[in-house]
Scaffold this motif. Structure first.
Motif, PDB file in Angstrom:
ATOM      1  N   VAL A  43      -2.419  -0.580  -3.568  1.00 59.15           N
ATOM      2  CA  VAL A  43      -3.453   0.373  -3.162  1.00 59.15           C
ATOM      3  C   VAL A  43      -2.788   1.715  -2.838  1.00 59.15           C
ATOM      4  N   TRP A  44      -3.401   2.804  -3.306  1.00 63.92           N
ATOM      5  CA  TRP A  44      -2.872   4.154  -3.061  1.00 63.92           C
ATOM      6  C   TRP A  44      -3.821   4.877  -2.120  1.00 63.92           C
ATOM      7  N   GLN A  45      -3.300   5.381  -1.030  1.00 70.96           N
ATOM      8  CA  GLN A  45      -4.195   6.050  -0.069  1.00 70.96           C
ATOM      9  C   GLN A  45      -4.864   7.288  -0.650  1.00 70.96           C
ATOM     10  N   SER A  46      -4.183   7.974  -1.557  1.00 70.56           N
ATOM     11  CA  SER A  46      -4.769   9.203  -2.105  1.00 70.56           C
ATOM     12  C   SER A  46      -6.068   8.938  -2.857  1.00 70.56           C
TER      13      SER A  46
ATOM     14  N   ARG B  35       0.857  -1.196   0.000  1.00 70.35           N
ATOM     15  CA  ARG B  35       0.000   0.000   0.000  1.00 70.35           C
ATOM     16  C   ARG B  35       0.889   1.241   0.000  1.00 70.35           C
ATOM     17  N   VAL B  36       0.623   2.156  -0.904  1.00 75.53           N
ATOM     18  CA  VAL B  36       1.397   3.399  -0.967  1.00 75.53           C
ATOM     19  C   VAL B  36       0.698   4.430  -0.081  1.00 75.53           C
ATOM     20  N   GLU B  37       1.388   4.872   0.968  1.00 77.32           N
ATOM     21  CA  GLU B  37       0.773   5.801   1.920  1.00 77.32           C
ATOM     22  C   GLU B  37       1.129   7.231   1.509  1.00 77.32           C
ATOM     23  N   ASP B  38       0.373   7.699   0.518  1.00 77.24           N
ATOM     24  CA  ASP B  38       0.706   8.976  -0.120  1.00 77.24           C
ATOM     25  C   ASP B  38      -0.258  10.097   0.247  1.00 77.24           C
ATOM     26  N   LEU B  39      -0.779  10.051   1.475  1.00 71.71           N
ATOM     27  CA  LEU B  39      -1.692  11.126   1.875  1.00 71.71           C
ATOM     28  C   LEU B  39      -0.980  12.466   1.975  1.00 71.71           C
ATOM     29  N   ASP B  40       0.312  12.413   2.170  1.00 73.56           N
ATOM     30  CA  ASP B  40       1.099  13.636   2.252  1.00 73.56           C
ATOM     31  C   ASP B  40       1.600  14.054   0.880  1.00 73.56           C
TER      32      ASP B  40
END
Ligand code: GLU
Length: 295
Positions: A73-76, A38-43
């Motif tokens: 999965v991408w958080q954005s 999972r890519v945690e790209d909320l920032d």
């Protein structure tokens, strides 16, 4: 049931991140459950070129053999899920500045985290209206001073009083602690393997999982990789990414082998496949922190 590796695309993965990813993969494969990425790209808005960084992270993971069962999965792309979760939680708006929190709270914990003293919990409607004029609020959970114990497969029990932590920042971005828990619940993640620096976040996240009607996953925090001075490995420590190491003549197999040796699964320089590492992997042995010997 699943395990996962969840990098934030803030910079290229270094050998410490690759090592944690490899342990996450080994734990999932050993348990016979799917492994997710999972890519945690909320920032992402704050990080320049986040999609490019994420693409390089995924390529580096693939190069050492850390793969995912199912799409990344991408958080954005999942903001609606976080919004719905926020609605389901006991929360209140918080107008405090960093400085106000620093002045009102006890000394920061060892990890630098300052527990929130609850200043805005009891504001009246009129006080909220007055403070809103000056500053948009962050949203905090009302954890009611709950004490939560989690069990880490290697560190054992960790107990903490959960403070009213932020779930949405005052710039409108959902906080890491919210997104990570919502995603783990939504994706059926039952096994969280990650760096030791996040061990102290686990009680907060377990509280949140339970508040959302779920169960926390099992936690397994991997010892961090450090430089010779014992500080957490960073870019300034020289050749630490796969790209750096390739430029010095290493290939991904060589990097996997040195990581495998740090986990006691092979000899340094021994050519090993992932299948061999998996064969030798014993999940009851804690991956200790490791001093990166340099390239
Ligand atoms: N995205 C977080 C990080 O890169 C890890 C989150 C987690 O594994 O829970 O530090």
């Amino acid at each position: 049931m699943a395990g996962r590796f969840a990098p934030s695309p803030t910079s290229d993965l270094h050998v410490g991140n690759l090592r944690t990813a490899l342990v996450s993969w080994l734990m999932a494969r050993h348990a016979g459950v799917p492994h997710l990425i999972r890519v945690e790209d909320l920032d992402a808005t704050r990080v320049k070129a986040a999609p490019e960084v994420a693409a390089r992270q995924l390529a580096d993971l693939a190069a050492i053999g850390v793969d995912a069962d199912g799409p990344v999965v991408w958080q954005s792309a999942r903001l609606a899920l976080y919004a719905a979760a926020l609605e389901a939680l006991p929360t209140y708006p918080c107008y405090c500045t960093r400085r106000e929190i620093a002045e009102a709270s006890s000394a920061p914990h060892g990890d630098g985290y300052r527990p929130y003293p609850g200043t805005c919990r009891t504001l009246t409607h009129a006080q909220r209206a007055e403070r809103r004029v000056h500053r948009p609020p962050a949203i905090r959970v009302d954890a009611g001073g709950a004490e939560v114990t989690v069990r880490d497969v290697w560190a054992g029990e960790v107990t903490a009083v959960v403070d009213d932590f932020v779930v949405r920042r005052n710039d409108g971005a959902y906080a890491y602690n919210l997104a990570v828990v919502v995603d783990d619940l939504d994706q059926g993640v039952t096994q969280v393997v990650r760096g030791d620096d996040l061990l102290s976040s686990s009680p907060r996240q377990a509280w949140l999982a339970r508040a959302l009607g779920g169960c926390e996953p099992s936690y397994a925090h991997v010892g961090l990789v450090t430089n010779a001075a014992g500080q957490r490995l960073a870019k300034r420590d020289g050749a630490v990414t796969l790209a750096d190491l390739r430029a010095r003549g290493w290939d991904a197999d060589g990097v996997r082998s040195v990581i495998g040796a740090s986990l006691g699964l092979c000899d340094p320089g021994e050519p090993v496949t992932l299948a061999t590492l998996l064969d030798r992997f014993d999940p009851s042995v804690r991956p200790q922190s490791w001093i990166w010997p340099g390239a």
